[in-house]
Design a protein around this motif. Structure first.
Motif, PDB file in Angstrom:
ATOM      1  N   ARG A  77       0.868  -1.158   0.000  1.00 47.96           N
ATOM      2  CA  ARG A  77       0.000   0.000   0.000  1.00 47.96           C
ATOM      3  C   ARG A  77       0.902   1.205   0.000  1.00 47.96           C
ATOM      4  O   ARG A  77       1.852   1.287   0.771  1.00 47.96           O
ATOM      5  CB  ARG A  77      -0.858  -0.032   1.265  1.00 47.96           C
ATOM      6  N   LEU A  78       0.630   2.132  -0.906  1.00 47.99           N
ATOM      7  CA  LEU A  78       1.466   3.323  -0.962  1.00 47.99           C
ATOM      8  C   LEU A  78       0.729   4.444  -0.238  1.00 47.99           C
ATOM      9  O   LEU A  78      -0.391   4.795  -0.604  1.00 47.99           O
ATOM     10  CB  LEU A  78       1.754   3.702  -2.415  1.00 47.99           C
ATOM     11  N   GLU A  79       1.362   4.956   0.793  1.00 44.35           N
ATOM     12  CA  GLU A  79       0.707   6.003   1.545  1.00 44.35           C
ATOM     13  C   GLU A  79       1.351   7.346   1.267  1.00 44.35           C
ATOM     14  O   GLU A  79       2.535   7.428   0.976  1.00 44.35           O
ATOM     15  CB  GLU A  79       0.756   5.686   3.046  1.00 44.35           C
ATOM     16  N   GLU A  80       0.537   8.394   1.382  1.00 44.42           N
ATOM     17  CA  GLU A  80       1.059   9.708   1.017  1.00 44.42           C
ATOM     18  C   GLU A  80       2.141  10.173   1.983  1.00 44.42           C
ATOM     19  O   GLU A  80       3.223  10.566   1.580  1.00 44.42           O
ATOM     20  CB  GLU A  80      -0.089  10.714   0.941  1.00 44.42           C
ATOM     21  N   ASN A  81       1.791  10.153   3.262  1.00 45.59           N
ATOM     22  CA  ASN A  81       2.859  10.467   4.214  1.00 45.59           C
ATOM     23  C   ASN A  81       3.379   9.169   4.803  1.00 45.59           C
ATOM     24  O   ASN A  81       2.626   8.297   5.185  1.00 45.59           O
ATOM     25  CB  ASN A  81       2.380  11.423   5.315  1.00 45.59           C
ATOM     26  N   GLY A  82       4.681   9.066   4.822  1.00 41.04           N
ATOM     27  CA  GLY A  82       5.262   7.785   5.244  1.00 41.04           C
ATOM     28  C   GLY A  82       5.466   6.907   4.032  1.00 41.04           C
ATOM     29  O   GLY A  82       4.847   7.118   2.989  1.00 41.04           O
ATOM     30  N   GLY A  83       6.344   5.951   4.166  1.00 41.62           N
ATOM     31  CA  GLY A  83       6.708   5.114   3.022  1.00 41.62           C
ATOM     32  C   GLY A  83       5.673   4.077   2.719  1.00 41.62           C
ATOM     33  O   GLY A  83       4.588   4.069   3.304  1.00 41.62           O
ATOM     34  N   PRO A  84       5.963   3.220   1.774  1.00 42.52           N
ATOM     35  CA  PRO A  84       5.046   2.136   1.438  1.00 42.52           C
ATOM     36  C   PRO A  84       4.915   1.137   2.586  1.00 42.52           C
ATOM     37  O   PRO A  84       5.802   1.007   3.419  1.00 42.52           O
ATOM     38  CB  PRO A  84       5.701   1.481   0.229  1.00 42.52           C
ATOM     39  N   THR A  85       3.773   0.462   2.604  1.00 36.68           N
ATOM     40  CA  THR A  85       3.488  -0.498   3.669  1.00 36.68           C
ATOM     41  C   THR A  85       3.191  -1.855   3.049  1.00 36.68           C
ATOM     42  O   THR A  85       2.526  -1.929   2.022  1.00 36.68           O
ATOM     43  CB  THR A  85       2.254  -0.024   4.472  1.00 36.68           C
ATOM     44  N   ILE A  86       3.697  -2.873   3.682  1.00 35.88           N
ATOM     45  CA  ILE A  86       3.368  -4.233   3.248  1.00 35.88           C
ATOM     46  C   ILE A  86       2.310  -4.778   4.190  1.00 35.88           C
ATOM     47  O   ILE A  86       2.454  -4.686   5.408  1.00 35.88           O
ATOM     48  CB  ILE A  86       4.606  -5.141   3.291  1.00 35.88           C
ATOM     49  N   GLN A  87       1.252  -5.293   3.596  1.00 35.43           N
ATOM     50  CA  GLN A  87       0.214  -5.908   4.418  1.00 35.43           C
ATOM     51  C   GLN A  87       0.157  -7.399   4.110  1.00 35.43           C
ATOM     52  O   GLN A  87       0.154  -7.795   2.947  1.00 35.43           O
ATOM     53  CB  GLN A  87      -1.150  -5.277   4.134  1.00 35.43           C
ATOM     54  N   VAL A  88       0.149  -8.183   5.151  1.00 35.60           N
ATOM     55  CA  VAL A  88       0.051  -9.633   4.987  1.00 35.60           C
ATOM     56  C   VAL A  88      -1.214 -10.105   5.700  1.00 35.60           C
ATOM     57  O   VAL A  88      -1.437  -9.767   6.861  1.00 35.60           O
ATOM     58  CB  VAL A  88       1.271 -10.354   5.593  1.00 35.60           C
TER      59      VAL A  88
END
Lengths: 150, 251
Positions: A77-88
């Motif tokens: 998931r690419l978030e505007e503030n903060g880096g990308p997030t991996i969701q499992v």
């Protein structure tokens, strides 16, 4: 709670970039490898890549051990503030967990050759952690890791 | 349908000369008038060749074309045969994989005697498989037969250590200790170290070394210490030659 468990169990696999069905023991390594690749591709630090891979490995093993079969689904998931997030998301239609809090206690296990630190360990490895389970329906575990800025 | 038209069809289907030959054999065999087991035997060889040569989807498309163009083609015989051959191919492949796995388990973990009474075990790959279990058994066997005092376990080649792998290592360490040997663990990468602490996997039961050099140094120090203690015991009993390198040094 029950509604949420069903919702998560029926979460469509199409929404995820990677889906690994856990059927055999070898599938654990496959899931781990895929998570590792995705984390590396997103530029996670080496330590965080290892953490994500280890968490996925734990989740996949839990499925294999307690529910026999299930799915590991991974997306970014690419978030505007903060880096990308991996969701499992790890889902299975196994026996379910009666007392989630008890399972999250360090050292608690129903499996004789286990250290009983898996789930509580995953919680410490990741930024977000949630277990939803219903006896007789199944279990869903959602974890997330954010890329940290240095 | 006469022979020349079948040959033309075979030529059309074959992307390569080799493939064309296989198609020719298949088509001519199919309409040769044989039936039952004989027909199956005739079709078997070219079909197996085509299965190896072509992608399954490409082969399917071409077979469909054949069935459309050649009205006398024995479709009913073909289907079970194709399934049978696919099963055989898969079986062969599975066997090849199994052979490789066996080979890997033999190759993967050498147990090396790097010093008097010191064994080195460079672990490679996942530690959560039957292969790892077999390795642990072999290590215990070797530790016992060689009367090793110290076992150096190097996990440089292990990509991730989760709680299952950690549990496996802890079990193995305990067993080695029960055989009267000390364990030195080395090769933990920084990212793995962090993960282990977060998970709560505790390796404090064994000595940790920074690298193999450090591990060997520690192992030798352990052996020397043991010798010194034995000498002291011998001296305490009233031995005549307690000095360095005396006859009792190697009791």
């Amino acid at each position: 709670m029950a509604r949420k468990a069903k919702e998560l169990l029926d979460i469509p696999a199409d929404d995820f970039e990677m889906v690994v069905r856990i059927v055999r023991e070898e599938d654990i390594a496959v899931a781990r490898q895929m998570a590792k690749q995705l984390a590396q591709g997103l530029g996670f630090s080496l330590a965080d890549v290892t953490k994500v891979a280890t968490a996925v490995s734990e989740l996949a093993r839990n499925i294999y051990r307690y529910a026999q079969t299930g799915k590991i689904m991974i997306r970014k998931r690419l978030e505007e503030n903060g880096g990308p997030t991996i969701q499992v998301v790890a889902v299975d239609r196994g026996p379910g967990i009666e007392d989630v809090d008890l399972v999250l206690t360090r050292g608690y296990t129903t499996y004789e050759r286990s250290l009983g630190i898996g789930l509580s360990g995953i919680r410490r490895l990741m930024d977000f952690f949630e277990v939803v389970s219903e006896v007789g329906t199944g279990t869903a575990v959602v974890v997330e890791k954010r890329r940290r800025k240095f | 349908m006469d022979k020349s038209r079948l040959e033309m069809l075979a030529e059309e289907l074959g992307a390569s000369e080799q493939e064309g030959k296989l198609w020719r054999k298949l088509l001519l065999g199919a309409v040769s008038g044989t039936t039952g087991n004989n027909l199956r035997e005739t079709l078997r060889e070219p079909l197996l060749g085509l299965l190896e040569e072509l992608e399954p989807t490409a082969l399917g498309a071409k077979l469909k074309l054949v069935i459309e163009r050649v009205p006398t083609f024995p479709t009913a015989e073909l289907f079970p045969l194709v399934l049978e051959l696919c099963g055989e191919l898969r079986h062969d492949r599975e066997q090849a994989v199994r052979k490789l796995e066996d080979m890997l388990s033999e190759l993967a973990t050498p147990i090396i005697r790097i010093w008097t009474e010191v064994l080195l075990v460079p672990l490679i790959g996942s530690l959560d498989t039957d292969r790892a279990q077999a390795m642990a058994e072999r290590l215990l066997e070797r530790t016992s037969t060689t009367r090793a005092r110290v076992v150096v376990v190097d996990v440089t080649g292990v990509p991730t250590i989760d709680t299952a792998a950690g549990g496996f290592l802890i079990e193995m360490f305990s067993a080695v200790k029960l055989l009267g040997a000390e364990v030195i663990l080395t090769g933990l990468k920084p990212e793995i170290a962090h993960t282990l602490v977060k998970l709560g996997v505790d390796f404090r039961m064994v000595a940790i070394a920074r690298d193999l050099e450090d591990a060997l140094r520690q192992a030798i120090a352990m052996l020397e210490e043991e010798k010194r203690q034995r000498r002291q015991i011998a001296w305490g009993r009233g031995s005549n030659f307690p000095g360095e390198g005396g006859e009792h040094g190697d009791i």
